[in-house]
Design a protein around this motif. Sequence first.
Motif, PDB file in Angstrom:
ATOM      1  N   MET A   1     -10.612   1.390 -15.329  1.00 55.30           N
ATOM      2  CA  MET A   1      -9.160   1.574 -15.227  1.00 55.30           C
ATOM      3  C   MET A   1      -8.478   0.219 -15.345  1.00 55.30           C
ATOM      4  O   MET A   1      -8.847  -0.731 -14.680  1.00 55.30           O
ATOM      5  CB  MET A   1      -8.829   2.209 -13.888  1.00 55.30           C
ATOM      6  N   LEU A   3      -4.904  -2.112 -15.421  1.00 56.99           N
ATOM      7  CA  LEU A   3      -3.530  -2.077 -14.930  1.00 56.99           C
ATOM      8  C   LEU A   3      -2.637  -1.475 -16.000  1.00 56.99           C
ATOM      9  O   LEU A   3      -2.921  -1.607 -17.188  1.00 56.99           O
ATOM     10  CB  LEU A   3      -3.051  -3.505 -14.648  1.00 56.99           C
ATOM     11  N   HIS A  35       7.180   2.638  -0.985  1.00 54.79           N
ATOM     12  CA  HIS A  35       7.066   1.215  -1.306  1.00 54.79           C
ATOM     13  C   HIS A  35       8.325   0.441  -0.932  1.00 54.79           C
ATOM     14  O   HIS A  35       8.513  -0.688  -1.376  1.00 54.79           O
ATOM     15  CB  HIS A  35       6.746   1.037  -2.791  1.00 54.79           C
TER      16      HIS A  35
ATOM     17  N   ALA B 301      -8.373   2.508  -4.881  1.00 49.17           N
ATOM     18  CA  ALA B 301      -7.709   2.821  -6.139  1.00 49.17           C
ATOM     19  C   ALA B 301      -6.729   1.683  -6.402  1.00 49.17           C
ATOM     20  O   ALA B 301      -6.213   1.090  -5.480  1.00 49.17           O
ATOM     21  CB  ALA B 301      -6.976   4.136  -6.028  1.00 49.17           C
ATOM     22  N   LEU B 302      -6.507   1.425  -7.622  1.00 44.22           N
ATOM     23  CA  LEU B 302      -5.774   0.212  -7.950  1.00 44.22           C
ATOM     24  C   LEU B 302      -4.397   0.085  -7.300  1.00 44.22           C
ATOM     25  O   LEU B 302      -4.098  -0.960  -6.751  1.00 44.22           O
ATOM     26  CB  LEU B 302      -5.656   0.063  -9.461  1.00 44.22           C
ATOM     27  N   LEU B 306      -3.340  -2.969  -5.043  1.00 42.13           N
ATOM     28  CA  LEU B 306      -2.261  -3.842  -5.421  1.00 42.13           C
ATOM     29  C   LEU B 306      -1.309  -4.046  -4.245  1.00 42.13           C
ATOM     30  O   LEU B 306      -0.892  -5.155  -3.948  1.00 42.13           O
ATOM     31  CB  LEU B 306      -1.528  -3.213  -6.606  1.00 42.13           C
ATOM     32  N   VAL B 307      -1.022  -2.969  -3.585  1.00 38.26           N
ATOM     33  CA  VAL B 307      -0.117  -3.082  -2.440  1.00 38.26           C
ATOM     34  C   VAL B 307      -0.809  -3.832  -1.311  1.00 38.26           C
ATOM     35  O   VAL B 307      -0.213  -4.680  -0.648  1.00 38.26           O
ATOM     36  CB  VAL B 307       0.323  -1.681  -1.973  1.00 38.26           C
ATOM     37  N   ARG B 339      -7.620  -8.013 -13.371  1.00 34.77           N
ATOM     38  CA  ARG B 339      -6.891  -7.177 -12.424  1.00 34.77           C
ATOM     39  C   ARG B 339      -6.540  -7.952 -11.157  1.00 34.77           C
ATOM     40  O   ARG B 339      -5.439  -7.876 -10.637  1.00 34.77           O
ATOM     41  CB  ARG B 339      -7.720  -5.942 -12.056  1.00 34.77           C
ATOM     42  N   GLU B 371      -1.201   6.469 -13.457  1.00 36.11           N
ATOM     43  CA  GLU B 371      -2.402   6.802 -12.713  1.00 36.11           C
ATOM     44  C   GLU B 371      -2.498   8.303 -12.489  1.00 36.11           C
ATOM     45  O   GLU B 371      -2.106   8.802 -11.450  1.00 36.11           O
ATOM     46  CB  GLU B 371      -2.411   6.082 -11.366  1.00 36.11           C
ATOM     47  N   VAL B 375      -9.849   6.230 -10.010  1.00 41.16           N
ATOM     48  CA  VAL B 375     -11.181   5.834 -10.434  1.00 41.16           C
ATOM     49  C   VAL B 375     -11.895   5.277  -9.221  1.00 41.16           C
ATOM     50  O   VAL B 375     -11.443   4.345  -8.581  1.00 41.16           O
ATOM     51  CB  VAL B 375     -11.121   4.785 -11.542  1.00 41.16           C
TER      52      VAL B 375
END
Lengths: 234, 404
Positions: A1, A3, A35, B301-302, B306-307, B339, B371, B375
């Motif tokens: 996966m 970004l 968020h 999960a990405l 990220l957060v 990433r 998304e 994954v």
Amino acid sequence: MALPFRRVPSPEVAAAPRIDFEALSDGELMQLLVHGDDRALMPIIDRYGGRVRTYLGHVTRDGSWADDLTQEVFVRVFESASTFDPRFAFQVWVFRIARNLAVDLLRRQSTQRKLRDTLEERAAESERQSIRSRAASSPLQGLVEVEFAEHFERALKRLPEIFRTVFVLREVEGLAYEEIAEVVDASPKTVSTRLHRARLQLRKLLSPYLDPFREGHLPSSSSSEGEASEEQES
Amino acid sequence: MNAPAPSNPCSAVRDLASRYLDGRLSAPSRARVHAHLKECGDCLETYRSLQRLSTLARALPRADVPADLARRVRRTVSERRQQTLAHLQLDEAPLAPAKDRAALRLPWRGIAAAAVLVASCSAALFAGYKLGRQDERGETDQLIADLREDRDRFAELAINQGRDGVPPAPRAPRGDLADAPERARTPLVQEIDPGILQPYREKGFQPEHFVRSAHSLWSDLRSFDQLDPEVRRPLLSAQLSCFDLPSQVAIYDQLASTGAPQSDELAEVIAFVRRLSQQLERSTDELVPSRLLGSADPFAALPVSLVEAVPPSRTRIADERIEEILRASGETNPSVLERVRSAMAVKQAFVGGEMNSDLQSTLIIQIVRTEQTNVRRVFENGKEVRREESSTSSTQQVTGGTEH
């Protein structure tokens, strides 16, 4: 996966398109809330504020309580945004919150019976006023509709909470049986039974307004408005 | 399937009238009701009255959105945050005198559980950062306050959602801090090495205050195998993201020494952490929170990574250092490095306030829309195996909602 972007845009080129919040789905708005973008709250309130207030007005039978609870519903939406499960429709989630708050309120009130009589009188008058004022500005200003609105409230008041909830969610808010089932934590079949009973009770209480000589037609025998899945109630 | 032939056709048809009205009958039943209504005036009358009821109910006047609702909601949320903050500050005041410090030594698993909470709340932490910035309050104080508030909220959530079939854990009262560890103590509890806690104190955390929510959660960790997988993976993921790797290894070693229940998933995480940590041993002369290695988390999960990559301070770890750490751990996949680098850049922009809110939100929408699946990165024999899973797993932050 990978970004969804290869390089993060630098601040100097951060000319992000202006976000059209109205065009975002409920789920996307909720992600923004999670968020920290609280601008997403306004479109959510625009979409659901009136609906939740309508539902709570019918179920709590008290305009001022309904206002307070509506505010509390959206406070919880804001505070609990990260617990929203996107597998469910947002309207199911929000009505579920609203219903739980309403049930809590009614339960508390039922423990204060003396107070309740006073409250209910105040409530009934408050909601009647609210209905009259809403009816006056309603596009459907026919005398029958205005009269019906008032009598409907009185009749609805005589039903148990679960019947009120199921009827209002189906007939006023237009939720599917399956969605109502999620809101009230029951099976669609149970929802079907309760809805039918609510309708029969209301029919009895509102019979002058449901005169059979008025317009009515049979759906075609081959029509299929919804998913035909149920046969016989238990 | 047809309904059984009724002895009284009118009664049977009236029972079906609601579902006939809503189009919820099968074709044969619908045809049967239709035919009966054509012939039976009484039943037709009943049906038409229900139809009329429905029509009138749908035409009932609707309430408007209550005036000023959004402003009132924001104000209420803000007031409650302030109250929680005040409450926490009150809680924090009475640190025990030195002779009672022994009573403050913590159940290490409680701390591990608290770590879960800390990391799990990083999204909300980020939200808190923004609120703090908007209101021009002390950023760090607000961050820590939000962190604590959300930690407690997550504890409630985890307990309510993950406890099917698990007996309720004893809840510590929120009152006296010094009493809490004593009540939390059980024969399985060991005391955590103060050396493990010290770096967190230096980073501004007060591990003592994890006790209360940890007390609620640590028994959940003990019953790890019984947790709902929906809760388990985010817990694991979050745990990985919170403590630095050497600390995690120490924690897992202690976990193993108690004979606590193990699971394949947990073993997988431990193996990964151990491998990563061994690689780091030579060069780790500073605390390296694995939070900063979000995308090295095999379960993250990405978007979550990220957060979570947003640290609770503006501490910057150079990109080169991250790269070096990843390489040292055997992670040489260029896309992973890319990433992490991207995540770090996003983090810097977020934390540094360089990114305007429209851009942040656009990014988030992009992620939500892109998304469609999570994954899950699984490591087997040191080799990464990617596997796509349905979008319902992991955390809720990954997928978008249902449109209406």
